[in-house]
Design an enzyme around this catalytic site. Structure first.
Site, short mmCIF file in Angstrom:
data_model
loop_
_atom_site.label_atom_id
_atom_site.label_comp_id
_atom_site.label_asym_id
_atom_site.label_seq_id
_atom_site.Cartn_x
_atom_site.Cartn_y
_atom_site.Cartn_z
N ASP A 15 3.42 0.29 10.47
CA ASP A 15 3.67 -0.50 9.26
C ASP A 15 2.48 -0.46 8.30
O ASP A 15 1.33 -0.41 8.74
CB ASP A 15 3.95 -1.95 9.68
CG ASP A 15 4.52 -2.77 8.54
OD1 ASP A 15 5.02 -2.19 7.57
OD2 ASP A 15 4.45 -4.01 8.63
N ASN A 60 16.32 -0.01 7.11
CA ASN A 60 15.59 0.69 6.04
C ASN A 60 16.50 1.42 5.05
O ASN A 60 16.06 1.83 3.98
CB ASN A 60 14.59 1.71 6.62
CG ASN A 60 13.37 1.08 7.26
OD1 ASN A 60 12.75 1.65 8.16
ND2 ASN A 60 12.99 -0.10 6.81
C1 FPP Z 1 6.83 0.83 7.26
O1 FPP Z 1 5.86 0.69 6.27
C2 FPP Z 1 6.92 2.23 7.58
C3 FPP Z 1 8.06 2.94 7.50
C4 FPP Z 1 9.37 2.40 7.11
C5 FPP Z 1 8.02 4.39 7.80
C6 FPP Z 1 7.17 4.75 8.96
C7 FPP Z 1 7.10 6.21 9.11
C8 FPP Z 1 5.95 6.91 9.29
C9 FPP Z 1 4.66 6.26 9.39
C10 FPP Z 1 5.96 8.36 9.48
C11 FPP Z 1 6.89 8.65 10.58
C12 FPP Z 1 6.96 10.00 11.00
C13 FPP Z 1 8.06 10.48 11.61
C14 FPP Z 1 7.97 11.76 12.27
C15 FPP Z 1 9.33 9.74 11.64
P1 FPP Z 1 6.26 0.08 4.87
O2 FPP Z 1 6.65 1.18 3.97
O3 FPP Z 1 7.30 -0.96 5.07
O4 FPP Z 1 4.91 -0.54 4.43
P2 FPP Z 1 4.70 -1.85 3.59
O5 FPP Z 1 5.10 -2.98 4.47
O6 FPP Z 1 3.24 -1.82 3.31
O7 FPP Z 1 5.53 -1.73 2.35
#
Ligand code: FPP
EC number: 2.5.1.-
Length: 260
Positions: free
Chosen positions: A31, A79
């Site tokens: 996250d 998501n």
């Molecule tokens: C949440 O952070 C993260 C995600 C929804 C995506 C996570 C994916 C990766 C880190 C890469 C994964 C790689 C593969 C191979 C699947 P957010 O965007 O919600 O962060 P925020 O809370 O700061 O907005």
């Protein structure tokens, strides 16, 4: 009805009990990509791409720190509600990761499994996922599970539905359903329960990740955004985990004797 059709890989201890250096199972909610990007005045998509680099670092570090199972949350069933452009970027991440790293994962003995629903994913993405699973199916040194289009509640519902269908078709009887049998029907079937669930970024929620499996997991929350995550953060989380006393609902024998 023994195990589910997605019950592999088999052979691991079904309990969540593990010591560091043995078969520790660490699960991570990756996250903070969006906030990382925002702080830099960058689009969120670049935060997710930086998150893929953190995943690469963390897989290498985990293996060196005695972790044998690593489960990461890449895309949740919730998501899909994000803007279309961000969803498109998130859908491209497995390709981005496996294109650069699959050969190395294969060579280094890592078995890849992608958890979650395949329905809703593009045919191309399903092909990429299946190729990663197929090419690493013979490996057993390290297990990497990527939860993608995954939700803990959806996974439990899917497992319950599979069992109900088996009963309806006469392949199973209701009294055969035990906690162990049910665990085998989840998309994590065959994997040990996570010992340690880590959530970086300062949030303190499970967010529908491994709801069934984390019943006795220890939780460590860290104030670092996922794209900045590295070996030192994982090491610190494992050290914190090692200070925890795990009782699985029981009591410590010395305390029972002292009270008597
Ligand atoms: C949440 O952070 C993260 C995600 C929804 C995506 C996570 C994916 C990766 C880190 C890469 C994964 C790689 C593969 C191979 C699947 P957010 O965007 O919600 O962060 P925020 O809370 O700061 O907005």
């Amino acid at each position: 009805m023994a195990g589910g059709k997605r019950g592999e890989p088999k052979g691991a201890a079904p309990s969540g009990e593990a010591g560091a250096g043995q078969s520790l199972h660490v699960a991570i909610v990756m996250d903070g990509n969006g906030r990382w990007a925002k702080r830099r005045g960058l689009p969120r998509t670049l935060g997710h791409r930086a998150g893929v680099e953190s995943l690469k670092r963390t897989v290498s570090a985990a293996s060196e720190l005695g972790v044998r199972w690593l489960t990461v949350f890449g895309f949740s069933t919730e998501n899909w509600s994000r803007p279309a452009a961000e969803v498109a970027e998130l859908m491209a991440l497995p390709k981005r990761y496996f294109e650069t790293d699959l050969a190395r994962l294969e060579r280094e003995g890592v078995r890849v499994r992608v958890l979650g629903r395949r329905e809703g994913l593009s045919a191309d993405l399903v092909q990429i996922i299946e190729e990663a699973e197929r090419r690493t199916a013979h490996n057993d040194r390290f297990f990497l599970q990527v939860a993608f289009n995954y939700g803990g509640q959806a996974d439990i519902v899917d497992a319950a539905r599979r069992f109900a269908e088996a009963v309806a078709e006469g392949r199973a009887r209701p009294e055969e359903l035990t906690e162990g049998a049910f665990a085998g029907l989840l998309s994590t079937g065959g994997a040990p329960a996570p010992d340690l669930v880590i959530r970086p970024s300062g949030e303190r929620r499970l967010s529908n990740f491994l709801l069934w499996e984390s019943a006795y997991a220890e939780f460590v929350f860290q104030d670092v955004l996922w794209p900045d995550y590295g070996a030192e953060h994982l090491k610190a989380a494992i050290e914190e985990f090692q200070t925890r006393e795990r009782r699985y609902g029981g009591a410590v024998a010395d305390d029972v004797l002292a009270a008597g």
